[in-house]
Write a protein that holds these residues in place. Structure first.
Motif, short mmCIF file in Angstrom:
data_model
loop_
_atom_site.label_atom_id
_atom_site.label_comp_id
_atom_site.label_asym_id
_atom_site.label_seq_id
_atom_site.Cartn_x
_atom_site.Cartn_y
_atom_site.Cartn_z
N SER A 33 0.85 -1.19 0.00
CA SER A 33 0.00 0.00 0.00
C SER A 33 0.89 1.24 0.00
O SER A 33 2.11 1.18 0.20
CB SER A 33 -0.92 0.00 1.22
N ALA A 34 0.27 2.39 -0.21
CA ALA A 34 1.03 3.63 -0.35
C ALA A 34 1.82 3.97 0.90
O ALA A 34 2.85 4.66 0.82
CB ALA A 34 0.08 4.78 -0.70
N ASP A 35 1.38 3.50 2.06
CA ASP A 35 2.07 3.80 3.32
C ASP A 35 3.47 3.19 3.39
O ASP A 35 4.26 3.58 4.26
CB ASP A 35 1.25 3.28 4.50
N PHE A 36 3.78 2.24 2.49
CA PHE A 36 5.09 1.60 2.50
C PHE A 36 6.11 2.37 1.65
O PHE A 36 7.22 1.88 1.42
CB PHE A 36 4.98 0.15 2.04
N ASP A 37 5.70 3.55 1.16
CA ASP A 37 6.61 4.47 0.45
C ASP A 37 7.28 3.77 -0.73
O ASP A 37 6.62 3.16 -1.55
CB ASP A 37 7.63 5.07 1.43
N GLU A 38 8.62 3.85 -0.78
CA GLU A 38 9.34 3.35 -1.96
C GLU A 38 9.34 1.83 -2.08
O GLU A 38 9.80 1.29 -3.09
CB GLU A 38 10.78 3.87 -1.96
N MET A 39 8.83 1.13 -1.08
CA MET A 39 8.73 -0.33 -1.21
C MET A 39 7.71 -0.72 -2.27
O MET A 39 7.79 -1.82 -2.83
CB MET A 39 8.38 -0.95 0.14
N LEU A 40 6.73 0.14 -2.54
CA LEU A 40 5.80 -0.10 -3.63
C LEU A 40 6.45 0.37 -4.93
O LEU A 40 6.70 1.56 -5.13
CB LEU A 40 4.48 0.65 -3.40
N LEU A 41 6.71 -0.57 -5.82
CA LEU A 41 7.31 -0.25 -7.11
C LEU A 41 6.21 0.11 -8.10
O LEU A 41 5.21 -0.59 -8.21
CB LEU A 41 8.12 -1.44 -7.63
N TRP A 42 6.42 1.19 -8.86
CA TRP A 42 5.43 1.59 -9.87
C TRP A 42 6.10 2.51 -10.88
O TRP A 42 7.17 3.05 -10.64
CB TRP A 42 4.23 2.27 -9.22
N GLY A 43 5.47 2.64 -12.04
CA GLY A 43 5.99 3.51 -13.09
C GLY A 43 6.71 2.75 -14.18
O GLY A 43 7.09 1.60 -14.03
N ILE A 44 6.93 3.42 -15.29
CA ILE A 44 7.43 2.76 -16.50
C ILE A 44 8.85 2.23 -16.32
O ILE A 44 9.19 1.16 -16.84
CB ILE A 44 7.35 3.71 -17.73
N ASP A 45 9.70 2.93 -15.58
CA ASP A 45 11.06 2.43 -15.42
C ASP A 45 11.09 1.15 -14.58
O ASP A 45 11.89 0.25 -14.84
CB ASP A 45 11.95 3.49 -14.79
N GLU A 46 10.22 1.05 -13.58
CA GLU A 46 10.12 -0.19 -12.81
C GLU A 46 9.53 -1.31 -13.66
O GLU A 46 9.97 -2.46 -13.58
CB GLU A 46 9.26 0.02 -11.55
N VAL A 47 8.55 -0.98 -14.49
CA VAL A 47 7.98 -1.98 -15.39
C VAL A 47 9.04 -2.55 -16.32
O VAL A 47 9.13 -3.77 -16.53
CB VAL A 47 6.81 -1.36 -16.21
N LEU A 48 9.87 -1.68 -16.86
CA LEU A 48 10.88 -2.12 -17.84
C LEU A 48 12.06 -2.83 -17.20
O LEU A 48 12.78 -3.56 -17.89
CB LEU A 48 11.37 -0.91 -18.65
N THR A 49 12.29 -2.62 -15.92
CA THR A 49 13.41 -3.30 -15.26
C THR A 49 12.93 -4.47 -14.40
O THR A 49 13.66 -4.93 -13.50
CB THR A 49 14.23 -2.30 -14.41
N TYR A 50 11.74 -4.95 -14.67
CA TYR A 50 11.23 -6.18 -14.06
C TYR A 50 12.19 -7.33 -14.37
O TYR A 50 12.74 -7.41 -15.48
CB TYR A 50 9.86 -6.45 -14.66
N HIS A 51 12.42 -8.20 -13.43
CA HIS A 51 13.49 -9.20 -13.61
C HIS A 51 13.22 -10.15 -14.77
O HIS A 51 14.15 -10.70 -15.36
CB HIS A 51 13.78 -9.95 -12.31
#
Length: 416
Positions: A33-51
């Motif tokens: 959830s949003a309360d976990f700050d940067e632990m929630l991955l989102w956005g196009i750069d995270e999508v493209l660097t999915y393992h």
């Protein structure tokens, strides 16, 4: 309203409509959830660097593994976009998933403009994106993977998390089974009197730790990702932890234990998270647990295709076993179709057909879009078989069955 008496072609359209509208419970993700700050991955750069995409990138790139992984996230995404999307057609499931995400977000897939996609995400807040993604994916709630051994996550729970009913918790306890001496150090630092060899009162203290954290985060299940060699019949520290600590607490609190079996860890360590592989497991491990602990509940998924039929047959024998999802390397349309059809033919509607295993928020969109399309085709074939016998299928029948598959089976099994 559609008529109650419908033929096969009408049924296909109605089923697709009903399945597109059902709100799913995604019972295993790596989202927060949003309360976990940067632990929630989102956005196009995270999508493209999915393992998944990182592993595919290195199928083509001569770049050194370490050199790539030291690049800033944006530069890694640039490399993946150029190599996997601009220099060749993006036909793999992970590549197609990126395009599905862009399309469903209303972006111009044909422009192939990574900078335009980044600009779109820069204009969003994470809370806005959570709302939109859940709506587009048709997801009612997700279950997070919550790790009490992660100091960053422990700090979040200690400061307090605002309730968001869309995000449920699960307690991930891999270190207790895979590296107990290391886990014992964390427990000791948290005030639990344990020894690395599980001596003395250690088992009682591990049970106290599990009880404390399960109640603290209101976990709907405990979970571990286990190697293909997992076998609770073997003597050893892992078996003792399982039988003296984990299963007693699960039984006491009436919380299922989720076993995700079949991982071969770090066959190529230079790939980092992308370096894990798959191996065939022994179904006897699951049979023994279900038989020896009939009052415990087990959620089970296995990573190898070769294990799927045997697992489904085992579920026919033990009602305390709930089979779920097409996990990790099995989450490809051809395999989802095969496995879902086999489970329907073997178990009827008494399983959980899919979960996303999403590591990036936007994965919910493509993984559920693609899964719904495949599962709809499989279900249509089964209902068409019913119609051929003279059995009638109504809208109410479809709605009931879909609710059971995508919400009810999980909710009823975990008892939450």
């Amino acid at each position: 309203m559609y008529p109650l008496s419908i033929n096969g072609e009408q049924l296909k359209a109605i089923l697709g409509e009903k399945l597109a509208g059902v709100q799913v419970v995604d019972m295993h993700t790596h989202l927060f959830s949003a309360d976990f700050d940067e632990m929630l991955l989102w956005g196009i750069d995270e999508v493209l660097t999915y393992h998944y995409l990182i592993a595919e990138y290195f199928r083509y790139s001569p770049l050194d593994y370490g050199e790539f992984l030291q690049l800033p996230k944006e530069k890694q995404a640039d490399e993946v976009w150029r190599t996997l999307f601009l220099e060749r057609s993006p036909v793999s499931e992970a590549q197609r998933g990126v395009l599905t995400i862009l399309k469903r977000l209303g972006l111009d897939v044909g422009s192939r403009s990574l900078e335009a996609y980044r600009e779109y995400f820069r204009g969003l807040t994470v809370r806005e994106q959570i709302d939109r993604v859940f709506k587009l994916a048709g997801v009612k709630e997700v279950v997070m993977t919550n790790d009490p051994f992660d100091p960053q996550e422990r700090a979040v729970w200690q400061r307090g998390v605002a309730e968001d009913p869309r995000f449920r918790s699960s307690l991930r306890i891999d270190p207790l089974l895979l590296d107990f001496p290391w886990a014992a150090e964390t427990l000791q630092a948290e005030g639990y009197a344990v020894t690395p060899d599980l001596g003395g009162a250690s088992a009682a203290e591990v049970r106290r730790f599990l009880r404390d954290w399960t109640l603290k985060i209101n976990a709907v299940y405990l979970a571990a990702s286990l190697p293909c060699s997992f076998d609770p019949a073997q003597d050893g520290l892992s078996t003792r932890v399982l039988k003296e600590c984990i299963l007693p607490v699960c039984g006491e609190l009436d919380v299922p234990f989720a076993l995700m079996i079949g991982v071969k860890r770090q066959v190529n360590p230079r790939l980092g998270l992308a370096g894990d592989s798959v191996g065939k497991a022994q179904i006897g491990a699951v049979e023994r647990l279900c038989a020896e602990y009939p009052d415990n509940k087990f959620l089970v998924t296995m990573l190898s295709r070769e294990n799927q039929h045997e697992l489904a047959i085992t579920a026919r024998k033990y009602r305390n076993l709930m089979v779920f999802g097409c996990w990790w390397f099995l989450n490809n349309p051809s395999l989802v179709q095969e496995i879902t059809a086999m489970r329907l033919e073997t178990l009827g509607l008494s399983f959980i057909p899919q979960h996303s295993d999403a590591r990036v928020l936007e994965h919910l969109i493509y993984k559920w879009d693609h899964s719904r399309a495949v599962i709809s085709e499989v279900l249509w074939g089964k209902y068409r078989d019913l119609l051929a016998t003279g059995w009638s299928v109504t809208e109410e029948d479809l709605e009931r069955d879909l609710q059971q598959l995508f919400q009810g089976n999980f909710h009823e099994f975990v008892g939450r």
